[in-house]
Design an enzyme around this catalytic site. Structure first.
Site, PDB file in Angstrom:
ATOM      1  N   SER A 153      -8.648   3.140   8.270  1.00  0.00           N
ATOM      2  CA  SER A 153      -8.897   3.385   6.712  1.00  0.00           C
ATOM      3  C   SER A 153      -7.997   2.252   6.624  1.00  0.00           C
ATOM      4  O   SER A 153      -8.951   1.545   5.553  1.00  0.00           O
ATOM      5  CB  SER A 153      -9.327   4.577   7.136  1.00  0.00           C
ATOM      6  OG  SER A 153      -9.447   4.219   5.449  1.00  0.00           O
ATOM      7  N   LYS A 195      -9.272  -2.531   5.110  1.00  0.00           N
ATOM      8  CA  LYS A 195      -9.334  -2.738   3.848  1.00  0.00           C
ATOM      9  C   LYS A 195      -8.545  -3.042   3.326  1.00  0.00           C
ATOM     10  O   LYS A 195      -8.756  -4.466   2.756  1.00  0.00           O
ATOM     11  CB  LYS A 195      -9.488  -1.115   3.098  1.00  0.00           C
ATOM     12  CG  LYS A 195     -10.384  -0.479   3.105  1.00  0.00           C
ATOM     13  CD  LYS A 195     -10.629   1.027   2.227  1.00  0.00           C
ATOM     14  CE  LYS A 195      -8.698   1.549   2.475  1.00  0.00           C
ATOM     15  NZ  LYS A 195      -9.307   3.507   2.612  1.00  0.00           N
ATOM     16  N   ASP A 207     -15.513   1.662   6.756  1.00  0.00           N
ATOM     17  CA  ASP A 207     -14.732   2.893   6.353  1.00  0.00           C
ATOM     18  C   ASP A 207     -15.081   3.453   5.502  1.00  0.00           C
ATOM     19  O   ASP A 207     -15.087   4.502   5.093  1.00  0.00           O
ATOM     20  CB  ASP A 207     -13.090   2.209   5.758  1.00  0.00           C
ATOM     21  CG  ASP A 207     -12.422   3.069   5.175  1.00  0.00           C
ATOM     22  OD1 ASP A 207     -11.729   3.747   5.834  1.00  0.00           O
ATOM     23  OD2 ASP A 207     -12.389   3.465   3.669  1.00  0.00           O
ATOM     24  N   HIS A 226       0.982  -1.180  -0.241  1.00  0.00           N
ATOM     25  CA  HIS A 226       0.333   0.080  -0.065  1.00  0.00           C
ATOM     26  C   HIS A 226       0.994   1.046  -0.188  1.00  0.00           C
ATOM     27  O   HIS A 226       1.820   1.131   0.750  1.00  0.00           O
ATOM     28  CB  HIS A 226      -0.768   0.375   1.133  1.00  0.00           C
ATOM     29  CG  HIS A 226      -2.087   1.344   1.532  1.00  0.00           C
ATOM     30  ND1 HIS A 226      -2.400   1.985   0.430  1.00  0.00           N
ATOM     31  CD2 HIS A 226      -1.712   2.532   2.393  1.00  0.00           C
ATOM     32  CE1 HIS A 226      -2.965   2.979   0.756  1.00  0.00           C
ATOM     33  NE2 HIS A 226      -2.430   3.124   1.882  1.00  0.00           N
ATOM     34  N   ARG A 271     -15.758  11.575   7.434  1.00  0.00           N
ATOM     35  CA  ARG A 271     -14.131  12.452   7.932  1.00  0.00           C
ATOM     36  C   ARG A 271     -13.902  13.664   6.337  1.00  0.00           C
ATOM     37  O   ARG A 271     -13.482  14.532   6.632  1.00  0.00           O
ATOM     38  CB  ARG A 271     -12.435  11.999   7.749  1.00  0.00           C
ATOM     39  CG  ARG A 271     -13.131  10.530   8.615  1.00  0.00           C
ATOM     40  CD  ARG A 271     -12.846   9.323   9.008  1.00  0.00           C
ATOM     41  NE  ARG A 271     -11.213   9.824   8.886  1.00  0.00           N
ATOM     42  CZ  ARG A 271      -9.694   9.666   8.477  1.00  0.00           C
ATOM     43  NH1 ARG A 271     -10.105   7.866   7.460  1.00  0.00           N
ATOM     44  NH2 ARG A 271      -8.742   9.491   8.236  1.00  0.00           N
TER      45      ARG A 271
HETATM   46  N1  URA Z   1      -6.298   7.129   2.858  1.00  0.00           N
HETATM   47  C1  URA Z   1      -7.127   6.185   3.256  1.00  0.00           C
HETATM   48  O1  URA Z   1      -7.887   4.746   2.895  1.00  0.00           O
HETATM   49  N2  URA Z   1      -7.765   6.594   4.330  1.00  0.00           N
HETATM   50  C2  URA Z   1      -7.271   7.188   5.136  1.00  0.00           C
HETATM   51  O2  URA Z   1      -8.085   7.967   5.654  1.00  0.00           O
HETATM   52  C3  URA Z   1      -6.951   8.481   4.283  1.00  0.00           C
HETATM   53  C4  URA Z   1      -5.639   8.193   3.104  1.00  0.00           C
END
Ligand code: URA
Length: 444
Positions: free
Chosen positions: A185, A189, A163, A84, A170
């Site tokens: 977050s 995922k 999320d 990621h 957010r």
């Molecule tokens: N990317 C995400 O998936 N979540 C966040 O909170 C910030 C960046």
């Protein structure tokens, strides 16, 4: 006794700690409606100010992950490893490293995101390949992974739905910039994908989400610690995003650059970072004992063509036109090219990633708002990067546009201002600034 949301908000507002069972109740209430959005947004603001300790962050991550499907990839042999990146400009390593790692025998299940603001997204780049489908269901995801050793899809509704809800809240309430919330977050995922380990590329610098090194380090530390707490092997590289990565910024141009990189043609910064991340993945995947051994494996699958072959296979398996790999002119092309000449001779001392990313977005390569449409053929090619010598009038970069673009004047101003040309050469610092590891004992 059932908790009351108002009491939990007050406790967090005043710097108190939430119990895992209370966090679970709050996430459940988000889905059921028992905790309405206005209470959740107040809680998000309280978390932004007061933070969360690692136990709270781990509980939040686990509850968000468990709000949807956790993909079971146990039928597919081998340790499944993903990467990621916190995102940046020209950051296209996923398309280079996923086929490399798969060709070395480690399965790569990858669920990626779209670009927003000045940063690009893997899904938009992939969709510039005619026919490529990123919207596979969970069965399709498992099938392509089994057939090709890698799969590249977007977040389905089934994965971490909490999320999706919380991120929208957010985004609308200025509560994105919280390390525990970002950790939960991203990891909710990623961990729902069915992986055994995750390599993080946490960017720092002008074009990064976390511009300051200490913030990037804190985010990397938080994500590694929580991922490890939830049973995954975690490694993070902190890498510079002061200038764009590689030379191409856009969508089709970035895919073309990745194909060239897989053919062994560079550019070197993209190749070296992709290989550094891929090597970490191979060690976590137990395909190599050391990073040196892993690096040699990466070079081997580039040179023998097997990494490029993997990319061709996944493109075909996901409905894309595999002929693109041999003929890059089949990708969407821009109508007009505009060169930006250097105002003086000297050395490029800086290429600011943020204005370049912003200019690419204005051209249509990215989105100002989530609902904006992408123009896959447009973008920017950097003909000079930091440290390069340049003559007066020589092209610093090429703007790829679709002609009558009303934003072209602003784009030209932004990209011209992004280049700094000085009299003396500059030392280009290493791309990798720091490395953190939170893995379980490897090899006994
Ligand atoms: N990317 C995400 O998936 N979540 C966040 O909170 C910030 C960046």
């Amino acid at each position: 006794m059932t908790p009351r949301a108002v009491d939990l908000i007050r406790r967090k507002r005043d710097g108190g700690i939430l119990e895992p069972s209370e966090i679970q109740w709050l996430i459940h209430g988000l889905g059921s409606g028992e905790v309405p959005d206005y209470q959740w947004t107040a809680l998000l603001m309280a978390i932004l100010w007061q933070g969360m300790n690692p136990e709270e962050t781990e509980a939040l991550t686990a509850c968000m992950m468990n709000s949807g499907t956790i993909v079971d990839l146990s039928k597919i042999p081998g340790r499944k490893i993903d990467k990621h990146s916190t995102g940046g400009v020209g950051d296209k390593t996923s398309l280079v490293l996923a086929p490399i790692v798969a060709a070395c025998g480690v399965p790569v299940p990858m669920v990626s995101g779209r670009g927003l603001g000045h940063t690009g997204g893997t899904l938009d780049k992939l969709e510039s390949i005619p026919g490529f489908r990123i919207d596979l269901d969970i069965e399709g995801y498992q099938r392509v992974l089994e057939e090709c050793g890698l799969v590249l899809i977007g977040q389905t509704r089934a994965i971490a739905p909490a999320d999706k809800r919380l991120y929208a809240l957010r985004d609308a309430t200025a509560t994105v910039e919280s390390i525990p919330l970002i950790t939960a977050s991203i990891l909710s995922k990623k961990l729902a994908e069915g992986i055994d380990g995750l390599v993080l590329d946490v960017k720092t610098g002008d074009g990064a989400f976390m511009q300051r090194l200490e913030d990037a380090q804190a985010l990397a530390e938080s994500m590694c610690r929580i991922g490890r707490g939830l049973g995954k092997d975690m490694v993070a590289l902190i890498t510079r995003m002061d200038q764009p990565l590689g030379k191409a910024v856009g969508n089709a141009v970035e895919v073309a650059e990745c194909v060239r990189c897989l053919r062994g043609e560079g550019p070197t910064d993209l190749r070296d970072l992709s290989i550094a991340l891929a090597s970490e993945m191979l060690v976590l995947g137990r395909a190599a004992r050391t990073l040196e051994e892993a690096k040699a494996m990466c070079f081997r699958v580039i040179h023998d063509g097997s990494a490029l072959e993997r990319f061709r296979r996944v493109v075909e398996a996901q409905g894309g036109d595999p002929k693109v790999i041999d003929d890059l002119t089949l990708l969407p092309l821009p109508k007009v090219l505009r060169e930006i000449p250097s105002p003086r001779k000297g050395f490029v001392t800086n290429v600011l990633a943020r204005p370049i990313g912003h200019a690419a977005m204005l051209l249509g390569a990215g989105r100002a708002r989530a609902e904006d449409q992408i123009d896959h053929g447009v973008g920017i090619i950097l003909n000079k990067k930091c440290g390069d010598r340049v003559h007066q009038g020589e092209s610093l970069c090429t703007i790829l546009s679709n002609g009558d673009d009303p934003a072209l004047q602003e784009v030209t101003k932004l990209v011209s201002g992004a280049f700094e040309v000085g009299e003396s050469p500059v030392e280009v610092p290493d791309l990798i600034v720091d490395r953190l590891e939170h893995s379980f004992q490897l090899f006994g």
